[in-house]
Structures are given as structure tokens and as C-alpha cells.
Design a protein around this motif. Structure first.
Motif, mmCIF file in Angstrom:
data_model
loop_
_atom_site.group_PDB
_atom_site.id
_atom_site.type_symbol
_atom_site.label_atom_id
_atom_site.label_comp_id
_atom_site.label_asym_id
_atom_site.label_seq_id
_atom_site.Cartn_x
_atom_site.Cartn_y
_atom_site.Cartn_z
ATOM 1 N N UNK A 1 -1.133 -15.427 4.023
ATOM 2 C CA UNK A 1 -0.418 -14.159 4.006
ATOM 3 C C UNK A 1 -1.158 -13.219 3.082
ATOM 4 N N UNK A 2 -1.314 -11.968 3.509
ATOM 5 C CA UNK A 2 -1.998 -10.996 2.679
ATOM 6 C C UNK A 2 -1.475 -9.592 2.895
ATOM 7 N N UNK A 3 -1.910 -8.678 2.017
ATOM 8 C CA UNK A 3 -1.534 -7.276 2.099
ATOM 9 C C UNK A 3 -2.782 -6.414 2.170
ATOM 10 N N UNK A 4 -2.833 -5.526 3.154
ATOM 11 C CA UNK A 4 -3.915 -4.546 3.215
ATOM 12 C C UNK A 4 -3.739 -3.580 2.054
ATOM 13 N N UNK A 5 -4.828 -3.280 1.358
ATOM 14 C CA UNK A 5 -4.751 -2.415 0.178
ATOM 15 C C UNK A 5 -5.411 -1.055 0.419
ATOM 16 N N UNK A 6 -5.769 -0.773 1.666
ATOM 17 C CA UNK A 6 -6.456 0.492 1.949
ATOM 18 C C UNK A 6 -5.923 1.210 3.185
ATOM 19 N N UNK A 7 -4.665 0.992 3.537
ATOM 20 C CA UNK A 7 -4.068 1.598 4.734
ATOM 21 C C UNK A 7 -2.828 2.411 4.354
ATOM 22 N N UNK A 8 -2.996 3.669 3.916
ATOM 23 C CA UNK A 8 -1.824 4.449 3.513
ATOM 24 C C UNK A 8 -0.965 4.875 4.708
ATOM 25 N N UNK A 9 0.334 4.979 4.449
ATOM 26 C CA UNK A 9 1.267 5.586 5.398
ATOM 27 C C UNK A 9 1.197 7.085 5.102
ATOM 28 N N UNK A 10 0.618 7.837 5.997
ATOM 29 C CA UNK A 10 0.447 9.272 5.750
ATOM 30 C C UNK A 10 1.799 9.941 5.509
ATOM 31 N N UNK A 11 1.877 10.701 4.422
ATOM 32 C CA UNK A 11 3.065 11.482 4.126
ATOM 33 C C UNK A 11 4.193 10.721 3.453
ATOM 34 N N UNK A 12 3.992 9.459 3.098
ATOM 35 C CA UNK A 12 5.050 8.706 2.421
ATOM 36 C C UNK A 12 4.529 8.221 1.073
ATOM 37 N N UNK B 1 1.508 7.883 -5.805
ATOM 38 C CA UNK B 1 0.739 6.984 -4.949
ATOM 39 C C UNK B 1 1.370 6.906 -3.567
ATOM 40 N N UNK B 2 0.515 6.748 -2.561
ATOM 41 C CA UNK B 2 1.011 6.590 -1.199
ATOM 42 C C UNK B 2 1.476 5.161 -0.970
ATOM 43 N N UNK B 3 2.495 5.011 -0.151
ATOM 44 C CA UNK B 3 2.934 3.695 0.287
ATOM 45 C C UNK B 3 1.888 3.216 1.301
ATOM 46 N N UNK B 4 1.598 1.919 1.310
ATOM 47 C CA UNK B 4 0.573 1.368 2.190
ATOM 48 C C UNK B 4 1.188 0.571 3.334
ATOM 49 N N UNK B 5 0.434 0.457 4.403
ATOM 50 C CA UNK B 5 0.785 -0.448 5.495
ATOM 51 C C UNK B 5 0.139 -1.778 5.127
ATOM 52 N N UNK B 6 0.963 -2.733 4.718
ATOM 53 C CA UNK B 6 0.444 -4.026 4.268
ATOM 54 C C UNK B 6 -0.084 -4.874 5.413
ATOM 55 N N UNK B 7 0.408 -4.626 6.613
ATOM 56 C CA UNK B 7 -0.026 -5.370 7.789
ATOM 57 C C UNK B 7 0.967 -5.184 8.917
ATOM 58 N N UNK B 8 0.670 -5.756 10.059
ATOM 59 C CA UNK B 8 1.496 -5.521 11.248
ATOM 60 C C UNK B 8 2.766 -6.370 11.343
ATOM 61 N N UNK B 9 2.942 -7.348 10.469
ATOM 62 C CA UNK B 9 4.094 -8.250 10.546
ATOM 63 C C UNK B 9 5.227 -7.710 9.665
ATOM 64 N N UNK B 10 6.440 -7.671 10.206
ATOM 65 C CA UNK B 10 7.635 -7.239 9.478
ATOM 66 C C UNK B 10 7.415 -5.923 8.737
ATOM 67 N N UNK B 11 7.066 -4.885 9.472
ATOM 68 C CA UNK B 11 6.743 -3.586 8.871
ATOM 69 C C UNK B 11 7.917 -2.937 8.136
#
Length: 187
Positions: free
Chosen positions: A38-49, A69-79
Motif C-alpha cells: 500500500x502506498x500514497x502518491x506524493x505528487x498528484x494534487x487535487x486541483x483547487x482543493x 498545501x494542496x490535497x493530493x490524490x494518494x491513488x485510485x483505491x478508496x478515493x
């Protein structure tokens, strides 16, 4: 493979990754054992959040001015599920130590701590969702040259220049992305 083998390490997506959700991704591995990763992407911001926006949406009153700081998209599972990756100087009963000075907390208490003047993490990022792999899947992807692995550091994890993190992670390995190929061979 040893228990927790890649926990606390960064995965760097190779060019030509077949899943566009992971193109140029940098992912901190939070858990890794024989059954899953299990991991978290650390470079995928949610634009505008931003984090202050999210705290307001969750009705968490802030005593201090939260970093924008922008909230990030950690990955595609359980968004819809949130995770706070933070420095190990803050710990709650729900926190999981990742090693290398990083901790993961997925409960509201850390969000409340981020909004208060009292004890809170020195550095933190908030991510929605996560990346997950089943038994042996991540190991196979690494063997197939889908991912490179490097040591994590605060700049790569908590830095605000998300667009540059992929290139910086490669540079940490001494790799210039212009010399990477999306095809791999076997000798």
C-alpha cells in the motif's frame, strides 16, 4: 522478501507505464509484506482543493492559519478515504510508524491537530485514496521495469513543487529522464 521490505521507500514510475493514473507518479510505500503493498502518491494534487478548504468542509475549526498545501490524490483505491502522511514528531494512538521518520494517520484527530496551536506534525500532507497491490504484484511490476525504487526524503514527500518531484526522484538515482526508454529488454 522480508516483511516491510519496501515500506518507507519511494516508487518512481517508468516512462510508458501502462496505467495513465500512474504516469510520472512518485509513491511512498506505507506497507509491504507477503500479502499486499500500500502506498500514497506524493505528487498528484487535487486541483483547487487545499488543506484549509478541506478542513473547512469537514467543519474543523482552525486556531492557526493552516498552510495552503494542496490535497493530493494518494491513488485510485478508496478515493473518498483520507490519509495524513506526516513527520514522526506527532503520534496518536491511531498512527502507524512507517520508519525513516514518517508516520501515517487516517483518523480525524490528526486533522484537528493540524488546525490547532498545540502539538501537531512539523510537516504533513493529506491524500485522498491510495495505491494498492496484491500478493506478489508489486514485486512483479518492479521486475518488469514498471517502477524504480529510491530512498524517501522530506523534499520529495512534502515539497510543494509536485510537477518536479518525478524528475527530482530520478535525479536522486543519477538518472536523467531524457535517457529513459519506455521499452525494456533482457540481456
Amino acid at each position: 522478501m522480508d516483511q516491510g521490505f519496501l515500506a518507507g521507500q519511494l516508487l518512481i514510475a517508468m516512462p510508458g507505464i501502462s496505467d495513465p493514473r500512474f504516469e510520472r507518479a512518485v509513491i511512498l510505500i506505507c506497507a509491504h509484506d507477503d500479502e499486499h503493498a500500500m502506498g500514497l502518491a506524493v505528487n498528484r494534487p487535487v486541483e483547487g482543493l487545499s488543506v484549509p478548504d478541506l478542513l473547512e468542509r469537514l467543519d474543523i475549526q482552525s486556531e492557526i492559519r493552516a498552510r495552503p498545501d494542496l490535497v493530493l490524490i494518494g491513488g485510485p483505491v478508496e478515493r473518498e478515504r483520507g490519509f495524513v502522511l506526516h513527520t514522526a514528531d506527532y503520534h496518536s494512538e491511531h498512527s502507524i510508524e512507517l520508519g525513516n521518520g514518517y508516520t501515517l494517520t487516517a483518523t480525524r484527530d490528526v486533522l484537528e491537530a493540524l488546525a490547532q496551536a498545540g502539538p501537531h506534525p512539523r510537516r504533513a500532507l493529506l491524500a485522498l485514496g491510495y495505491a494498492g497491490w496484491g500478493s506478489g504484484q508489486l514485486e512483479n511490476e518492479i521486475k518488469e521495469n514498471v517502477w524504480l525504487v529510491c530512498d524517501a526524503d522530506d523534499t520529495l514527500i512534502f515539497g510543494a513543487d509536485h510537477a518536479a518531484k518525478w524528475t527530482r526522484a530520478l535525479a536522486k538515482l543519477g538518472i536523467d529522464p531524457q535517457f529513459l526508454s519506455s521499452t525494456a529488454g533482457r540481456a
